[in-house]
Design a protein around this motif. Structure first.
Motif, PDB file in Angstrom:
ATOM      1  N   TYR A 208      40.363  47.695  35.625  1.00 20.03           N
ATOM      2  CA  TYR A 208      41.777  47.705  35.219  1.00 20.03           C
ATOM      3  C   TYR A 208      42.414  49.063  35.475  1.00 20.03           C
ATOM      4  CZ  TYR A 208      45.923  47.877  32.326  1.00 20.03           C
ATOM      5  OH  TYR A 208      47.207  48.058  31.895  1.00 20.03           O
ATOM      6  N   THR A 210      41.483  51.328  37.555  1.00 14.86           N
ATOM      7  CA  THR A 210      41.533  51.566  39.000  1.00 14.86           C
ATOM      8  C   THR A 210      42.678  50.796  39.644  1.00 14.86           C
ATOM      9  OG1 THR A 210      39.133  51.905  39.051  1.00 14.86           O
ATOM     10  CG2 THR A 210      40.238  51.457  41.153  1.00 14.86           C
ATOM     11  N   TYR A 211      42.791  49.506  39.329  1.00 10.78           N
ATOM     12  CA  TYR A 211      43.873  48.689  39.902  1.00 10.78           C
ATOM     13  C   TYR A 211      45.246  49.186  39.451  1.00 10.78           C
ATOM     14  CZ  TYR A 211      40.307  45.285  41.296  1.00 10.78           C
ATOM     15  OH  TYR A 211      39.220  44.663  41.875  1.00 10.78           O
ATOM     16  N   ARG A 212      45.344  49.570  38.195  1.00 16.52           N
ATOM     17  CA  ARG A 212      46.639  50.033  37.682  1.00 16.52           C
ATOM     18  C   ARG A 212      47.075  51.320  38.389  1.00 16.52           C
ATOM     19  NH1 ARG A 212      47.800  53.657  33.953  1.00 16.52           N
ATOM     20  NH2 ARG A 212      45.617  53.788  33.286  1.00 16.52           N
ATOM     21  N   GLN A 214      46.156  52.316  41.345  1.00 20.58           N
ATOM     22  CA  GLN A 214      46.448  52.019  42.742  1.00 20.58           C
ATOM     23  C   GLN A 214      47.819  51.369  42.888  1.00 20.58           C
ATOM     24  OE1 GLN A 214      44.369  53.003  45.268  1.00 20.58           O
ATOM     25  NE2 GLN A 214      46.078  52.451  46.581  1.00 20.58           N
ATOM     26  N   ALA A 232      47.205  44.056  37.324  1.00 19.57           N
ATOM     27  CA  ALA A 232      45.953  44.828  37.254  1.00 19.57           C
ATOM     28  C   ALA A 232      44.982  44.197  36.270  1.00 19.57           C
ATOM     29  CB  ALA A 232      46.263  46.267  36.840  1.00 19.57           C
ATOM     30  N   PHE A 235      43.420  40.943  37.882  1.00 20.70           N
ATOM     31  CA  PHE A 235      42.392  41.236  38.887  1.00 20.70           C
ATOM     32  C   PHE A 235      41.153  41.856  38.255  1.00 20.70           C
ATOM     33  CE2 PHE A 235      45.847  40.683  41.952  1.00 20.70           C
ATOM     34  CZ  PHE A 235      45.173  40.054  42.984  1.00 20.70           C
ATOM     35  N   THR A 239      37.440  40.279  38.713  1.00 19.19           N
ATOM     36  CA  THR A 239      36.348  41.108  39.252  1.00 19.19           C
ATOM     37  C   THR A 239      35.140  41.099  38.323  1.00 19.19           C
ATOM     38  OG1 THR A 239      37.953  42.540  40.352  1.00 19.19           O
ATOM     39  CG2 THR A 239      35.732  43.409  40.046  1.00 19.19           C
TER      40      THR A 239
END
Length: 428
Positions: A208, A210-212, A214, A232, A235, A239
């Motif tokens: 979370y 990492t996606y946020r 990015q 985020a 995903f 994952t």
């Protein structure tokens, strides 16, 4: 040219061989010079071609403006000067070339040093990133261990309602477990649950964040929007589910009727692979993904919305300002929590309840799919219709109350321990 020593009267007699065709012209030119007298030697009579003549030359070297000046003149002087100039230019060119080569070597050495420093910085960043990721994962894993151990009794009650189809009320079920299995019966399967939830939560929290980050980088905004938080979170749930669902399937089979006879984790996994194939460990993957995507979106989205609402409030701004003014080392880990202890626990509980209530029917269908054997296997939609046919729509919410009771402390403790461990481990 032949040049003897000077005579006593200050004159010098010299001889010069000249080409026969130009001897007369050259002699006339020399005879016109002050203080010079010339005479030609005899020609050779044996050769038809005019041989070079021998020019005798007498020059005065006495002082005076009309006397002989010792030094290069005419073409000879020009040649000597030109030779010296060319030699100087050659030396200058050598010096310039040497200086240029030295500069090129220095630049090359500088470039090598810069590249070496860049490689060292790159390696340091890679090592720092790997270490930070490890700390991040450990923070999520410890949060899962603590929270799951605390709420293991409630997790056991929830599974009894979902897996065994328990009809007794909550207090009757608790009394039955305590009398038949003792207090340790409430923690039955907790070790397997930790093996499942620790990597799940670790991957979930890290994914979370990492996606946020990015998404925030791609959008170029100063702050993550609500839509980016939900995306985020979705995903992150997908994952973590894809990586950790085999352990969840094994745990569900262990708690189901007859699971005790199969042995521990290894025994259940071996039995399922031998009888139903390797992919039987991924039973219920589709409904799991369908449930975890909105669950992760709601859980992280609600928590971050509540968190940012507080941090933008006057009280939250004052707290952040006070935290910045505090010197490093003065505040303990609890005081360094942005939301404080109470709000971190409260917002985590609210986010967990919202996520659980929104996706609980998918959880029921997933558990039912995991209990099916190969002979009676049905897809997710058929399983959902069967559950509704047997117990109506409320059957999709069977065990919701103990599940919410379990999620309240689980989500709050999980997020609290996670935020605390990030401070303790100094996660960037």
């Amino acid at each position: 040219m032949w040049l003897p020593p000077a005579a006593g009267d200050g004159t010098v007699a010299a001889g010069l061989f000249l080409d026969g065709g130009d001897a007369a012209a050259h002699g006339a030119l020399l005879a016109a010079m002050p203080g010079c007298s010339v005479s030609f030697g005899a020609r050779s009579r044996r050769r038809r071609v005019a041989p070079p003549g021998f020019l005798s030359l007498t020059m005065s070297v006495k002082g005076g403006s009309r006397g002989f000046v010792a030094g290069p003149v005419g073409l000879l002087a020009g040649a000597e000067e030109k030779g010296g100039q060319e030699e100087a230019e050659a030396e200058a060119e050598v010096l310039v070339a040497g200086k240029k080569a030295a500069e090129e070597v220095a630049v090359a050495e500088g470039e090598v040093l810069v590249l070496h420093e860049k490689e060292k910085e790159k390696d340091a960043r890679a090592g720092s990133g790997a270490m930070n990721m490890t700390k991040h994962l450990w923070a999520g894993a410890v949060a899962a261990m603590v929270s799951r151990t605390v709420v293991a009794p409630l997790e056991r009650l929830k599974l009894e309602y979902i897996v065994r189809g328990e009809q007794r009320n909550l207090f009757e079920l608790m009394h039955a477990i305590a009398t038949t299995q003792g207090l340790k019966g409430f923690w039955k399967g907790n070790f397997v649950n930790i093996l499942r939830t620790a990597p799940f939560k670790a991957v979930n929290f890290y994914a979370y964040d990492t996606y946020r980050k990015q998404l925030l980088k791609w959008s170029g905004n100063e702050e993550t929007t609500n839509l980016e938080r939900f995306i985020a979170g979705a995903f992150a749930g997908v994952t973590a589910t894809m990586m950790c669902i085999p352990m969840d399937t094994i745990r569900t089979r262990m708690v189901a009727p007859g699971g005790e006879a199969l042995g521990g984790v290894i025994g259940v996994a071996r039995h399922m692979i031998q009888t139903e194939g390797f992919f039987s460990l991924y039973k219920g993957l589709v409904p799991s993904l369908i449930s975890m995507a909105p669950s992760g979106a709601v859980f992280y989205g609600v928590y971050d919305i509540l968190k940012m609402a507080y941090l933008h409030s006057p009280e939250g701004k004052n707290r952040v300002l006070m935290m910045k003014q505090q010197k490093q080392g003065e505040a303990n880990a609890l005081d360094q929590l942005e939301l404080g202890t109470v709000r971190t626990l409260l917002y985590g509980a609210i986010a967990g309840c919202c996520a659980e209530a929104a996706t609980y029917p998918f959880e029921v269908v997933r558990r039912q799919l995991q209990m099916q054997v190969k002979a009676t296997r049905m897809n997710a939609f058929a399983t959902c219709l069967k559950i509704v046919d047997q117990g109506g729509v409320p059957a999709l919410y069977a065990g919701l109350i103990p599940s919410l009771l379990q999620v309240l402390p689980s989500a709050s403790i999980s997020y609290f321990v996670y935020e605390l461990m990030k401070i303790v481990l100094k996660v960037e």
